[in-house]
Design a protein around this motif. Structure first.
Motif, PDB file in Angstrom:
ATOM      1  N   GLN A 421      -9.417  10.354   5.149  1.00 35.98           N
ATOM      2  CA  GLN A 421      -8.141  10.461   4.447  1.00 35.98           C
ATOM      3  C   GLN A 421      -7.826  11.921   4.122  1.00 35.98           C
ATOM      4  N   HIS A 425      -4.386  13.907   5.165  1.00 34.34           N
ATOM      5  CA  HIS A 425      -3.534  14.641   4.237  1.00 34.34           C
ATOM      6  C   HIS A 425      -3.439  16.123   4.621  1.00 34.34           C
ATOM      7  N   LYS A 458       5.732   6.868   0.374  1.00 33.57           N
ATOM      8  CA  LYS A 458       4.569   7.167   1.218  1.00 33.57           C
ATOM      9  C   LYS A 458       3.361   7.489   0.355  1.00 33.57           C
ATOM     10  N   ASP A 459       3.051   6.591  -0.564  1.00 36.35           N
ATOM     11  CA  ASP A 459       1.922   6.792  -1.468  1.00 36.35           C
ATOM     12  C   ASP A 459       0.652   6.220  -0.836  1.00 36.35           C
ATOM     13  N   ASP A 460      -0.204   7.078  -0.352  1.00 36.24           N
ATOM     14  CA  ASP A 460      -1.479   6.654   0.207  1.00 36.24           C
ATOM     15  C   ASP A 460      -2.605   7.458  -0.423  1.00 36.24           C
ATOM     16  N   GLY A 461      -2.494   7.641  -1.738  1.00 35.42           N
ATOM     17  CA  GLY A 461      -3.501   8.411  -2.446  1.00 35.42           C
ATOM     18  C   GLY A 461      -3.289   9.900  -2.374  1.00 35.42           C
TER      19      GLY A 461
END
Length: 989
Positions: A421, A425, A458-461
């Protein structure tokens, strides 16, 4: 054990296995005695590696008692009766010296840059070690006569007074001082009660004063003995006698042995063989000995050469490789080592050139062969070392995008959490920074970017990730000058946080494996000794840390080939290999040029009793003389390096000159035979690099043709801007890549104040200046408002102070010129930076564009202007290629701008506001616009046909024109003199 009285000097000649023969001689002398007799023998060896080899030598004949094996590098080991104080850490001593040198640089800033602070401390620590080793006190330095020297040396001599406290014994001693104390106390102990058991010093030349003092004490013992390595038994007495002056003889391989023998009043004839071992190539040893005669007596070649044996036989086991480049040298050596591995021969590559050894290791890797490299890997180049250096590089500095991405992409970054991840990012952040910036991202910039992505669903941490990174960036940016203790602690905190990432605790894999453990040990040592470092600037801390970590090495656990070794020159005497490759034999590499001494010049060193710079050359020559005596030897060098032609090593030069001058001994024939044997390996290396027949037939490996792709008509661009028409004329392939393949050039990762940004800034400044113009503004007020607008926009959009100042100064110089031409014809601006479009009939194509400015003239016609930061295009260039404003005029006449009815255009003007302001005006008629429009229609019609290809660089103005897609077209495999090769794309062929 030793029956003869007086000094017992023994030697082992070059080429024999020193460790094995040392053991054999010990066993022979103790033959017939009980096993415990060996345990009473004490042997001092020069390195831990030699000690291991001696132990292996004893174990070859089965189990038994070993002698006491001690190291010359730690004389006090196992001798508690000496009551030696603990030594000071070398790092602490250097940090203490850093403070003293900082005071010197405050008083004498011309002595050295402050970035060299730690390097100077390291150099001064080395000088202090040498002074202690040679028994030279600061008083002797202070008493030197510098009346005939420059003022620099006088200032340096005075500065050396500040190191006097380190010689008083009040502080903890450094390593060399402790060694001298150990020798002094041990010698005194032996004088009072000399041991009756044998004491032997083996493998040392006594090149350092402390070691020589111990050897002198051992030689005086009832059962003391010295076993010298690499003693040359073929040097005549008169040559030994010529080695009496360090200024002329220090660079000779036997000079240190001669100096030791003088100290002990021993003649070369008194040095007896330790065993009856015969060198594997005794005739070659005679040749090498003669070639290394000291320079003042090389005339002896004329009469001593006749005593040499036949040189073809003497050099039978030698080869000479003179490679055209370092790459070919490394590949030839790798082939030699590969053959050795296949035939079961022990081969050792000996060279001081670490770049060459890395090339050889890389070449061997293609066959899955990993040699045993004794030097390990520099800690600074290991993964933890590079990571720590990257983190130090962001402390106290404005963070640039490329530095941030380098750190984020490091394999140790964010290893405490989800690494996959993190990389996802990082990729998104990179694209954002390339496209939109900013040039110097801050923690808030990252938080805002992540928040915007979340708001777009687009919240993926990413907010958690960005917050963890932003905290690190904010802390690093706020680092200021501080005590070294605080800077090291903060560096450690930032590094562990960067490795931990989004995890709640831990440090990821930062400190894992051998490299991680070594890096942690360096940081712990630095933290422990940091209280001696005083107060440092952040820049000084970065320089100091780079110097500290550059000294570290990592020995990783690898399954290396047992018969292939890579050694440094100093280790030549500690290994016995059947095949030895002496590589990098170029002057400046081997021997290495003496390091510059900022403290004492050559004459001052001699007067003070210190070692001359040539000492290292002499020791390297001794290593060379030992290594070249192996059973089989390959001498290797490259004729060129990356910059220029090289000069062969002085030893190789002497050898070849000597052989070439002895035709009666078949020297020239022997030299040619050596070269032929070396050339065979070079030919194999060339053959390995040449394409095979299968490769010749592989179309993927053939030079590319000049491309001219022909896509289907429905895939061709249906819309282009005014500026892209020029590109379509000059480099159609770029249009194909951008609008058919949809490949957009990535913006540079590191934003710079380049010409493109300067053009954007200029357009914004002039757009606002023209839009906000008040009525009845005089020239002075207009100029003041122009520069005020420029300052405001530059302050917001250009984060580089130097670029802001430079661009503002350029605009100030061009301001009067711009204001003189602005509105001179009475035109009123009616369009500023507004887009327009018009259909090009009868084709399914639209022309778009955004002129900088369109004015309405008093007679109702139009005036179209474009601002340039460089030189405007000439009339000829506009006619052939740069049709931007000509086509804009045609668009205006055809109603291409929504806020503007169709109208005639009176003129077009390019306003160049570069270093030489210039205006290029073209009066427009309907005939001109009709002609340019018909030319556009013909151009669009041509590229609407499927038979027309988008040729690469069809009509570039200059050959050095840099296109965005030249790498994709494989420019360089073809040039503009080649005919384009059309190729259908995008469908069945």
């Amino acid at each position: 054990m030793f029956m003869a009285a007086g000094p017992r000097f023994f030697h082992l000649p070059p080429g024999v296995d020193f460790a094995r023969e040392l053991v054999r001689g010990l066993k022979a002398r103790l033959a017939g005695q009980p096993p415990e007799a060996m345990a009473r023998v004490t042997v001092y060896l020069n390195t831990a590696r030699m000690r291991r080899r001696v132990i292996e030598g004893f174990l070859e004949d089965g189990p038994g008692l070993l002698p006491r094996l001690r190291l010359l590098t730690d004389i006090g080991e196992g001798l508690p009766l000496l009551n030696l104080p603990g030594p000071v850490s070398p790092l602490r001593r250097r940090l203490e010296l850093t403070q003293l040198i900082a005071g010197l640089l405050d008083r004498q800033p011309d002595l050295a840059p402050r970035s060299a602070l730690f390097d100077l401390a390291d150099s001064l620590a080395g000088l202090m070690d040498e002074m202690q080793g040679e028994g030279v006190l600061p008083e002797r330095i202070a008493a030197l006569d510098v009346s005939n020297h420059s003022a620099h040396w006088a200032r340096t001599r005075e500065f050396l007074r500040i190191v006097t406290p380190f010689f008083t014994g009040d502080d903890a001693p450094d390593g060399e001082t402790r060694q001298r104390m150990a020798v002094s106390r041990l010698s005194a102990l032996w004088m009072e009660a000399p041991p009756h058991d044998p004491v032997i010093v083996a493998g040392s030349t006594g090149s350092r004063g402390t070691t020589a003092a111990l050897m002198e004490a051992v030689a005086k013992l009832p059962q003391g003995a010295l076993v010298l390595p690499g003693f040359d038994p073929f040097m005549p007495q008169d040559v030994w006698e010529s080695l009496d002056d360090a200024m002329t003889g220090e660079d000779h391989p036997q000079f240190r042995l001669r100096r030791l023998m003088d100290r002990l009043s021993v003649e070369p004839a008194d040095v007896a063989p330790w065993t009856e071992a015969v060198p594997p190539a005794e005739d070659r040893n005679r040749l090498i000995s003669l070639s290394l005669r000291p320079a003042p007596v090389t005339d002896q070649w004329l009469h001593s050469g006749k005593d040499l044996p036949d040189l073809i036989e003497a050099t039978q086991g030698m080869a000479l490789i003179t490679a055209p480049s370092p790459r070919s040298e490394a590949l030839a050596i790798a082939l030699v080592m590969r053959e050795a591995a296949e035939t079961g021969v022990t081969a050792a590559l000996i060279t001081p050139d670490r770049m060459l050894t890395r090339r050889v290791t890389a070449a061997l890797d293609r066959w899955g062969i990993l040699p045993d490299d004794s030097a390990g890997k520099p800690l600074a180049l290991s993964a933890p070392g590079r990571f720590l250096r990257h983190v130090a590089g962001i402390m106290g500095l404005k963070l640039t995008s490329d530095v941030l991405l380098t750190l984020l992409k490091h394999p140790l970054a964010f290893t405490g959490g989800d690494r996959g991840q993190h990389l996802l990012h990082t990729r998104r952040l990179e694209l954002h920074l390339r496209r939109e910036g900013p040039a110097f991202p801050t923690g808030d910039d990252l938080r805002n970017w992540a928040r915007a992505r979340v708001e777009r669903g687009k919240d993926d941490g990413i907010e958690i990730w960005a917050e963890a990174l932003a905290r690190i960036i904010d802390i690093a940016a706020q680092v200021v000058d501080a005590p070294l203790v605080d800077l090291v602690a903060l560096h450690l905190e930032l590094s562990e946080a960067m490795a931990r990432g989004t995890a709640a605790e831990g440090t990821g894999v930062l400190w894992d494996k051998e490299a991680g453990s070594e890096a942690r040990a360096v940081m712990d040592t630095l933290l422990c000794e940091a209280d001696a470092g005083g107060h440092l600037t952040v820049a000084a801390y970065r320089d100091m840390f780079e110097a500290v970590i550059a000294r570290g090495e990592v020995r990783e656990s690898v399954l290396a080939h047992p018969r292939l070794l890579i050694l440094g020159p100093r280790e030549a005497r500690e290994h016995a290999a059947e095949l030895v490759i002496l590589a990098g034999l170029n002057d400046g590499t081997w021997p290495r040029l003496p390091d510059p001494d900022p403290w004492l010049n050559r004459q001052m060193r001699k007067d003070a009793g210190l070692l001359l710079p040539e000492r290292q050359v002499g020791l390297s020559a001794h290593d060379y003389q030992i290594a070249v005596a192996a059973p089989r030897v390959i001498l290797s060098r490259s004729a060129r390096d990356a910059e220029a032609e090289t000069v062969s090593s002085r030893w190789l030069n002497r050898l070849t000159n000597l052989m070439a001058g002895l035709p009666e001994k078949r020297g020239p024939d022997a030299l040619r035979a050596m070269e032929r044997r070396g050339t065979q390996w070079l030919k194999l290396a060339e053959a390995l690099e040449e394409p095979t027949t299968e490769m010749d037939a592989d179309p993927r490996l053939q030079p590319a043709n000049r491309p001219s792709p022909r896509p289907k008509s429905d895939q061709r661009p249906k819309e282009l801007s005014l500026t892209r028409i020029s590109l379509l004329i000059r480099d159609p392939y770029a249009i194909y890549c951008r609008y058919v393949l949809r490949l957009k050039r990535l913006d540079p990762l590191r934003h710079e104040p380049d010409a493109a940004l300067r053009g954007q800034i200029l357009h914004k400044i002039l757009e606002r200046f023209v839009r906000d113009r008040p009525d009845a503004e005089d020239l002075n007020a207009a100029k003041a408002r122009l520069l005020s607008t420029a300052r405001e926009i530059l302050g917001k959009m250009v984060p580089w102070p130097a670029a802001r100042a430079l661009w503002l100064a350029r605009l100030a110089r061009a301001a009067n010129f711009f204001l003189d031409v602005d509105g001179k014809d009475g035109g009123t601006p009616i369009i500023l930076e507004k887009a327009g479009a018009v259909k090009v009939a009868p084709f399914d194509f639209r022309l778009t564009g955004t002129p900088d400015r369109i004015d309405r003239l008093p007679d109702g016609r139009l005036h179209i202007l474009d601002y340039k930061t460089g030189n405007p295009p000439t009339q000829a260039m506009q006619k052939a290629f740069d049709k931007q404003l000509l086509l804009a005029a045609a668009m205006a006449e055809r109603g291409g701008f929504s806020d503007l009815d169709p109208a005639d255009v009176a003129r077009i003007t390019y306003v160049g506001l570069g270093s030489s302001p210039k205006v290029e005006t073209t009066e427009i008629t309907q005939e001109i616009t009709a002609e340019v429009w018909e030319g556009l229609r013909a151009l669009i019609a041509h590229y609407a046909k499927e038979a027309s290809g988008y040729t690469a660089r069809r009509a570039v103005q200059k050959e050095r024109y840099a296109g965005d897609y030249d790498h994709l077209s494989r420019l360089g495999e073809w040039d503009t003199t080649d005919d384009p090769v059309p190729a259908p794309v995008g469908g069945a062929r």
